[in-house]
Design a protein around this motif. Sequence first.
Motif, PDB file in Angstrom:
ATOM      1  N   VAL A   1      43.204  18.092  23.041  1.00  0.00           N
ATOM      2  CA  VAL A   1      42.899  18.231  24.696  1.00  0.00           C
ATOM      3  C   VAL A   1      45.266  18.448  25.027  1.00  0.00           C
ATOM      4  O   VAL A   1      45.366  17.452  24.043  1.00  0.00           O
ATOM      5  CB  VAL A   1      42.925  17.136  25.752  1.00  0.00           C
ATOM      6  CG1 VAL A   1      41.297  17.118  24.946  1.00  0.00           C
ATOM      7  CG2 VAL A   1      43.467  15.715  24.973  1.00  0.00           C
TER       8      VAL A   1
ATOM      9  N   MET B   1      47.286  17.194  27.602  1.00  0.00           N
ATOM     10  CA  MET B   1      47.391  16.136  29.439  1.00  0.00           C
ATOM     11  C   MET B   1      49.256  16.049  29.411  1.00  0.00           C
ATOM     12  O   MET B   1      49.340  15.078  28.777  1.00  0.00           O
ATOM     13  CB  MET B   1      46.391  14.910  28.517  1.00  0.00           C
ATOM     14  CG  MET B   1      45.280  15.488  28.085  1.00  0.00           C
ATOM     15  SD  MET B   1      43.968  13.457  28.303  1.00  0.00           S
ATOM     16  CE  MET B   1      45.267  12.657  27.138  1.00  0.00           C
ATOM     17  N   ASP B   2      49.761  16.610  29.654  1.00  0.00           N
ATOM     18  CA  ASP B   2      51.196  16.670  29.879  1.00  0.00           C
ATOM     19  C   ASP B   2      51.483  15.961  31.523  1.00  0.00           C
ATOM     20  O   ASP B   2      50.432  15.644  32.449  1.00  0.00           O
ATOM     21  CB  ASP B   2      51.547  18.102  30.313  1.00  0.00           C
ATOM     22  CG  ASP B   2      53.377  17.941  29.331  1.00  0.00           C
ATOM     23  OD1 ASP B   2      54.134  17.009  29.267  1.00  0.00           O
ATOM     24  OD2 ASP B   2      53.501  18.850  29.523  1.00  0.00           O
TER      25      ASP B   2
ATOM     26  N   HIS C   1      45.202  18.777  34.113  1.00  0.00           N
ATOM     27  CA  HIS C   1      44.411  18.559  32.314  1.00  0.00           C
ATOM     28  C   HIS C   1      43.131  17.801  31.814  1.00  0.00           C
ATOM     29  O   HIS C   1      43.057  18.026  30.944  1.00  0.00           O
ATOM     30  CB  HIS C   1      45.692  18.528  31.824  1.00  0.00           C
ATOM     31  CG  HIS C   1      46.751  19.085  31.705  1.00  0.00           C
ATOM     32  ND1 HIS C   1      48.383  19.351  31.132  1.00  0.00           N
ATOM     33  CD2 HIS C   1      46.660  21.041  31.965  1.00  0.00           C
ATOM     34  CE1 HIS C   1      48.739  20.361  31.298  1.00  0.00           C
ATOM     35  NE2 HIS C   1      47.896  21.744  31.911  1.00  0.00           N
ATOM     36  N   PHE C   2      43.463  16.841  33.020  1.00  0.00           N
ATOM     37  CA  PHE C   2      42.551  15.593  32.873  1.00  0.00           C
ATOM     38  C   PHE C   2      40.980  16.096  32.615  1.00  0.00           C
ATOM     39  O   PHE C   2      40.319  15.663  32.407  1.00  0.00           O
ATOM     40  CB  PHE C   2      42.332  14.415  33.606  1.00  0.00           C
ATOM     41  CG  PHE C   2      44.284  13.273  33.623  1.00  0.00           C
ATOM     42  CD1 PHE C   2      44.225  12.815  32.536  1.00  0.00           C
ATOM     43  CD2 PHE C   2      45.026  13.855  33.681  1.00  0.00           C
ATOM     44  CE1 PHE C   2      44.759  11.920  32.428  1.00  0.00           C
ATOM     45  CE2 PHE C   2      46.469  13.501  33.021  1.00  0.00           C
ATOM     46  CZ  PHE C   2      45.922  12.209  32.788  1.00  0.00           C
TER      47      PHE C   2
ATOM     48  N   GLN D   1      39.850  19.213  31.227  1.00  0.00           N
ATOM     49  CA  GLN D   1      39.405  19.516  30.122  1.00  0.00           C
ATOM     50  C   GLN D   1      38.135  18.309  29.216  1.00  0.00           C
ATOM     51  O   GLN D   1      37.534  18.456  28.577  1.00  0.00           O
ATOM     52  CB  GLN D   1      40.201  19.501  28.921  1.00  0.00           C
ATOM     53  CG  GLN D   1      41.385  20.512  29.527  1.00  0.00           C
ATOM     54  CD  GLN D   1      42.430  20.216  29.198  1.00  0.00           C
ATOM     55  OE1 GLN D   1      42.943  21.073  27.673  1.00  0.00           O
ATOM     56  NE2 GLN D   1      43.955  20.073  28.996  1.00  0.00           N
TER      57      GLN D   1
ATOM     58  N   ALA E   1      45.140  13.618  21.427  1.00  0.00           N
ATOM     59  CA  ALA E   1      45.498  14.812  23.035  1.00  0.00           C
ATOM     60  C   ALA E   1      47.588  14.531  22.847  1.00  0.00           C
ATOM     61  O   ALA E   1      48.300  14.881  21.426  1.00  0.00           O
ATOM     62  CB  ALA E   1      45.707  13.395  23.425  1.00  0.00           C
TER      63      ALA E   1
ATOM     64  N   THR F   1      50.520  15.811  25.012  1.00  0.00           N
ATOM     65  CA  THR F   1      51.852  15.625  26.203  1.00  0.00           C
ATOM     66  C   THR F   1      53.306  16.098  25.839  1.00  0.00           C
ATOM     67  O   THR F   1      54.068  15.708  25.491  1.00  0.00           O
ATOM     68  CB  THR F   1      51.520  14.123  26.263  1.00  0.00           C
ATOM     69  OG1 THR F   1      50.609  13.471  26.609  1.00  0.00           O
ATOM     70  CG2 THR F   1      53.361  14.142  27.487  1.00  0.00           C
TER      71      THR F   1
ATOM     72  N   SER G   1      44.331   5.586  26.728  1.00  0.00           N
ATOM     73  CA  SER G   1      45.634   6.205  25.979  1.00  0.00           C
ATOM     74  C   SER G   1      46.494   5.286  25.280  1.00  0.00           C
ATOM     75  O   SER G   1      46.364   3.967  25.015  1.00  0.00           O
ATOM     76  CB  SER G   1      46.387   7.019  27.086  1.00  0.00           C
ATOM     77  OG  SER G   1      47.565   7.962  26.650  1.00  0.00           O
TER      78      SER G   1
END
Length: 531
Positions: free
Chosen positions: A117, A119-120, A126-127, A129, A145, A147, A187
């Motif tokens: 995924v 997630m920038d 993006h979250f 997803q 993930a 970023t 995270s």
Amino acid sequence: MRRIQLAAVFVILCTFLVGTVQAAERTGTFILFFGGDEAGREEYSWSADELKTEGEISVQGISLKITTSLKGSGGKWTSYEFQQVPGASFTTSFRDGELQAELGPVKFAFPLEEPFVVMDNNVFAHFEQLLGMLPADIDEVELTAVTPILMTGNQNPVYSVTLKRQGSADYEVDGRRLALDEYVLTSMNNLQMRLLAEGDLLVKLEIPMQAVEIVREGYLGLQLAAGDTAVQHYVTEDFLVQNGEITLAGTVFLPLGGGPFPAILLNSGSGPQDRQGNSPPALMTNMFTILAERLTEAGIAVLAYDERGVGESTGDYNSADLEDLLSDVEVLLDYLEAHPQIDEKRLAMLGHSEGAYFAPLFAQRLSAVVLLAGSSIPLDQIMVEQVDYQLSKPFLSAQEKAALEEYKPLIDQLLQEAREGREVGSVLPYNLEWIRQHMALRPLENVAQVKCPVLIVHGQDDLQVMPYHGEALAQALQQAGNDQVTLRYLPETTHVFTFFPTSEEFDALDPFKLNPELLDTVVSWLAENLK
């Protein structure tokens, strides 16, 4: 509870994501709140082959415009474009088991296994997803993930996160009742986020450690559905009090009944704080509101106020010196004494941190004093001591220690400039007159003058005012002949009376939760000493 690695359900996830991504285009708006204040908005659209966002964020006078495009199909992303104004712009591709990117003349390549995924930072859509990443019979999954913005700081943008389904709960918004699914995302550096979803729509994202909330438009005001409502045992009166040209605003919490009631004035630590005891976004404990609710239940009235320049109070906090702040307390005590439902002979004051310097100075007007995280030495000495104390702690990272080492000479220079009588500091944005007036305080001498009962409460993991200060204050009182002194140390508790991050009681999703022992101690002691 079942927990699996993502690779074990690759086929299941791909099937699920195909259905999600290839559905009709989804659009929406997310609203960013930072410390409770609106700080940005983001529009997004998600079609079968692209997830696009366009947002703007404005925090502390800095505004950013961020536009992104994440392309791919069949549950697999192939490329990503990012543009931030002002700031970086870059394009990233995902192919042949690698993340590849160019930032100016610098090329990056990082190993990357599918599925993943993206997630920038500061890209909220993006979250969404993540909502397709947990099959119905699985409660927890480890994900890869990405970023990409981390590359601009020469950091690896690929890392692992854990997504956990917490269950569902009933919520209300605009008169509608709806069942929302709750997830927790863990995270980097154990940063935890709470996601609320209605089906495959992300409704709310909370990052409590950063005082960040992102809410989908149409869900503002979302709250848990009301259950059995507790009977409110107090009434509130908002007030305005003049102190020269300054208007101080606050709230008086009154127990039910006619009174007159004993009362306590709540005074916060340094820095601009509101009547809740908060200084958003760094401090959001709601200490004063929670204390007021508990104290009124015990029959004690409470005055809490917005410091000058905060909330509804006028003036400029940063230009106020110590004498200005003390004069504010003086007029607020006058207001309490004159209130028709307050017993002027049963007044108390609670001072937290800097407020613990203040409270002893008003002891002749008080029947009880509460000192939270109070210092036994002047502010200038505390500023030096706390940095040295923090540097001695083994849990600090090398980066954190380096920052403190850089900070030490700045503190020394600031204090020297204050001693020299300068009006403006050249290295740190402090009010030098405020510091000079603090230098003249003698906390032990002042507390020794207090003849009424005193409660001293200190967290054993206070990194700003070392725990020994509580004992020093208690000894000064006792040596002066005050035998009505109570000293309490709270284990695994910080300067602001939250749980220390290493405590088993610490909750990363509720990092500002107060140690309930603080509330129990203060309320029971005041109930006994303000009879």
